[in-house]
Design a protein around this motif. Structure first.
Motif, PDB file in Angstrom:
ATOM      1  N   THR A 142       0.839  -1.198   0.000  1.00 41.73           N
ATOM      2  CA  THR A 142       0.000   0.000   0.000  1.00 41.73           C
ATOM      3  C   THR A 142       0.870   1.243   0.000  1.00 41.73           C
ATOM      4  N   VAL A 143       0.520   2.204  -0.854  1.00 43.27           N
ATOM      5  CA  VAL A 143       1.170   3.511  -0.825  1.00 43.27           C
ATOM      6  C   VAL A 143       0.201   4.500  -0.203  1.00 43.27           C
ATOM      7  N   LEU A 144       0.754   5.561   0.366  1.00 38.71           N
ATOM      8  CA  LEU A 144      -0.050   6.558   1.069  1.00 38.71           C
ATOM      9  C   LEU A 144       0.250   7.936   0.510  1.00 38.71           C
ATOM     10  N   ARG A 145      -0.793   8.634   0.148  1.00 32.18           N
ATOM     11  CA  ARG A 145      -0.637   9.968  -0.430  1.00 32.18           C
ATOM     12  C   ARG A 145      -1.570  10.940   0.260  1.00 32.18           C
ATOM     13  N   ARG A 146      -1.145  12.174   0.290  1.00 31.15           N
ATOM     14  CA  ARG A 146      -1.972  13.211   0.905  1.00 31.15           C
ATOM     15  C   ARG A 146      -3.235  13.394   0.077  1.00 31.15           C
ATOM     16  N   ARG A 147      -4.360  13.423   0.757  1.00 39.29           N
ATOM     17  CA  ARG A 147      -5.639  13.570   0.061  1.00 39.29           C
ATOM     18  C   ARG A 147      -5.850  15.020  -0.322  1.00 39.29           C
ATOM     19  N   GLN A 148      -5.994  15.261  -1.623  1.00 40.42           N
ATOM     20  CA  GLN A 148      -6.176  16.630  -2.106  1.00 40.42           C
ATOM     21  C   GLN A 148      -7.472  16.711  -2.899  1.00 40.42           C
ATOM     22  N   GLY A 149      -8.405  17.497  -2.412  1.00 43.95           N
ATOM     23  CA  GLY A 149      -9.672  17.673  -3.104  1.00 43.95           C
ATOM     24  C   GLY A 149     -10.589  16.483  -2.907  1.00 43.95           C
ATOM     25  N   ARG A 150     -11.741  16.525  -3.573  1.00 43.92           N
ATOM     26  CA  ARG A 150     -12.772  15.500  -3.381  1.00 43.92           C
ATOM     27  C   ARG A 150     -12.690  14.386  -4.420  1.00 43.92           C
ATOM     28  N   ALA A 151     -11.832  14.566  -5.438  1.00 44.08           N
ATOM     29  CA  ALA A 151     -11.802  13.574  -6.509  1.00 44.08           C
ATOM     30  C   ALA A 151     -11.178  12.264  -6.050  1.00 44.08           C
ATOM     31  N   ARG A 152     -10.211  12.331  -5.147  1.00 44.03           N
ATOM     32  CA  ARG A 152      -9.536  11.113  -4.704  1.00 44.03           C
ATOM     33  C   ARG A 152     -10.285  10.509  -3.528  1.00 44.03           C
ATOM     34  N   ARG A 153     -10.837   9.329  -3.728  1.00 44.65           N
ATOM     35  CA  ARG A 153     -11.662   8.725  -2.685  1.00 44.65           C
ATOM     36  C   ARG A 153     -10.819   8.281  -1.498  1.00 44.65           C
ATOM     37  N   HIS A 154      -9.678   7.684  -1.786  1.00 42.11           N
ATOM     38  CA  HIS A 154      -8.848   7.148  -0.720  1.00 42.11           C
ATOM     39  C   HIS A 154      -7.414   7.624  -0.903  1.00 42.11           C
ATOM     40  N   ARG A 155      -6.710   7.745   0.186  1.00 41.65           N
ATOM     41  CA  ARG A 155      -5.304   8.088   0.046  1.00 41.65           C
ATOM     42  C   ARG A 155      -4.405   6.909   0.379  1.00 41.65           C
TER      43      ARG A 155
END
Length: 475
Positions: A142-155
């Motif tokens: 699993t990779v983890l990314r900062r959630r930016q905006g509403r388009a990305r459901r999961h980080r």
């Protein structure tokens, strides 16, 4: 089987829990429980309940086993590293996507991995620098990314992928394209599209215009906004750009095709050749055409192949062919990759590299839309007299079948249904009766029996045969 008692229903979908963004949560009221009691998850994070976790694990294993079958060796990577090392190879990701923290032992800034490719590049440059080439590695995690905006459901994004180092020729891209297509099929998808492009076509053209204008054009081309693109190219900002470059850039969003309408890609490549001959994009176009011609005759790729010369994803990262795999459902690529020959040089070991990653959540979504069926996992609930239940369950486990002993007077039907056991074994009239469910929380669909007088080892073998399994485990 039947029971009138109310039961907890296990979720059926792989994406049943969609986290609510923090900003969408109502303000706590005086009567609301404290956060410590409510146990909220950070925005973009989620849990997987047992059935979801089983499906995810099975999908990841299926894909990783396919990579191993094709000669790629698995590596395991740490969940975080020093930020300076990870960010050296970030590639297509924005630095703002990275989640950082201070590592207590060293006081250094560390980062949760947003991508595994730079980690593997670091590993190759430091641990496998003298290994014979080509180097074939695969991974899952699993990779983890900062959630930016509403388009990305999961980080948190579950991935599985491969890296091929040391092959700088067309053969490397062809191997990776074929592997991507076969891995998607192994994951249970037969209908998908492989969109093929070349990072250097657009980059070579945009390098011929002023930097500020190039950034604006890049954004417009990525959006396929042809009217805005024409307006920008007609503006005074582009007055000094050679007309041949302007014409080539203006055509990029439309230089796409393939499939049933243009199976040999002639319509796209013939037009592109007229537009790009004599421009800096001429050489990368020839590279892409050679790859297209080789891939098109490959049985694994031909019917699924499309070409898109206006693809700008990873413009500053990829150095050659790029591709992404699309299927109905997710609205995003289920796999993406390409050539990135400059990556290893950032870690002190110049070496050609090509690879791809599968987004396991996106694949699971596409499987659901396609109606791809999961083979039910064989799991047996043994609800016989206590003096035999534990030993019979142990005998089943010895054959690789997940089995649990359960008291026969503690609603075994309800327990089996709620926890998705595929079969329930209990004693009746001198026999061990094997009742099958769908494994999905529904009532019994069939029943069979074996003599109760059999010893545990023989009874366990008979139960496995009666289930028609040959698929013990679902582990």
């Amino acid at each position: 089987m039947s029971s009138d008692a109310p039961r907890w229903e296990a979720p059926r979908g792989g994406n049943s829990h969609v986290p609510t963004p923090e900003e969408d949560r109502p303000a706590p009221s005086a009567s609301a429980p404290p956060r410590a009691l409510a146990h909220p998850l950070p925005a973009g994070m989620r849990d997987l309940l047992p059935e979801e976790a089983r499906r995810r694990r099975a999908l990841a294993k299926r894909v990783l086993d396919h990579f191993v079958l094709c000669g790629y060796q698995p590596v395991s990577l740490p969940a975080f590293e020093f930020a300076e090392v990870l960010e050296r190879g970030l590639g297509t990701l924005d630095a703002a996507d990275v989640l950082r923290f201070i590592e207590p032992e060293s006081g250094e800034v560390a980062a949760l991995r947003p991508d595994m490719t730079p980690q593997i590049a670091r590993l190759v440059a430091t641990r496998l620098a003298d290994a014979p080439r080509p180097i074939r590695l695969c991974y899952e995690g699993t990779v983890l990314r900062r959630r930016q905006g509403r388009a990305r459901r999961h980080r948190q994004i579950p991935q599985a992928g491969v890296e091929l180092y040391g092959v700088g020729t067309l053969a490397g891209e062809l191997e990776i394209l074929r592997l991507a297509a076969s891995a998607v099929r192994e994951a249970g998808l037969d209908r998908f599209v492989v969109d093929l492009g070349h990072a250097m076509i657009a980059r070579a053209l945009l390098d011929a215009v002023p930097a500020g204008l190039a950034a604006e054009l890049s954004e417009v081309i990525e959006l396929k906004d042809t009217s805005r693109l024409a307006a920008v190219l007609a503006s005074p900002k582009a007055a000094d750009v050679p007309r041949r470059i302007v014409a080539a850039i203006a055509a990029l969003p439309d230089l796409a095709g393939g499939g049933a309408a243009d199976p040999d890609g002639a319509a796209v490549f013939d037009r592109a050749t007229r537009l790009l001959t004599g421009t800096p994009a001429e050489a990368p176009l020839a590279e892409l055409r050679a790859l297209w011609d080789a891939a098109r005759v490959s049985p694994e790729l031909g019917p699924a192949l499309r070409v898109d010369l206006g693809e700008l994803r990873g413009l500053a990262y990829y150095t050659g062919a790029i591709f992404h795999v699309l299927a109905d459902g997710p609205g995003e690529a289920i796999a993406a990759g390409g050539r990135y020959d400059m990556l290893l040089s950032r870690f002190g070991l110049p070496m050609p590299a090509v690879g791809f990653a599968l987004n396991l959540d996106a694949i699971a979504w596409a499987r659901d839309v396609a109606g791809a069926a999961d083979e039910p996992a064989l799991r047996v609930l043994v609800a016989v007299r206590p003096e035999r239940a534990a030993s019979l369950a142990a005998a089943l486990r010895g054959l690789g079948v997940p089995a649990v002993a359960h008291a026969p007077d503690q609603d075994p039907e309800g327990y089996a249904l709620s926890w998705r056991f595929s079969h329930l074994v209990r004693e009746r009239d001198g026999a061990l009766v094997i009742e099958a469910t769908s494994g999905g929380g529904e009532a019994a669909t069939s029943a069979s029996a074996v003599p109760a007088a059999l010893d545990d080892a023989a009874a366990a073998q008979a139960i496995v045969l009666k289930t028609g399994a040959g698929r013990p485990g679902g582990k």
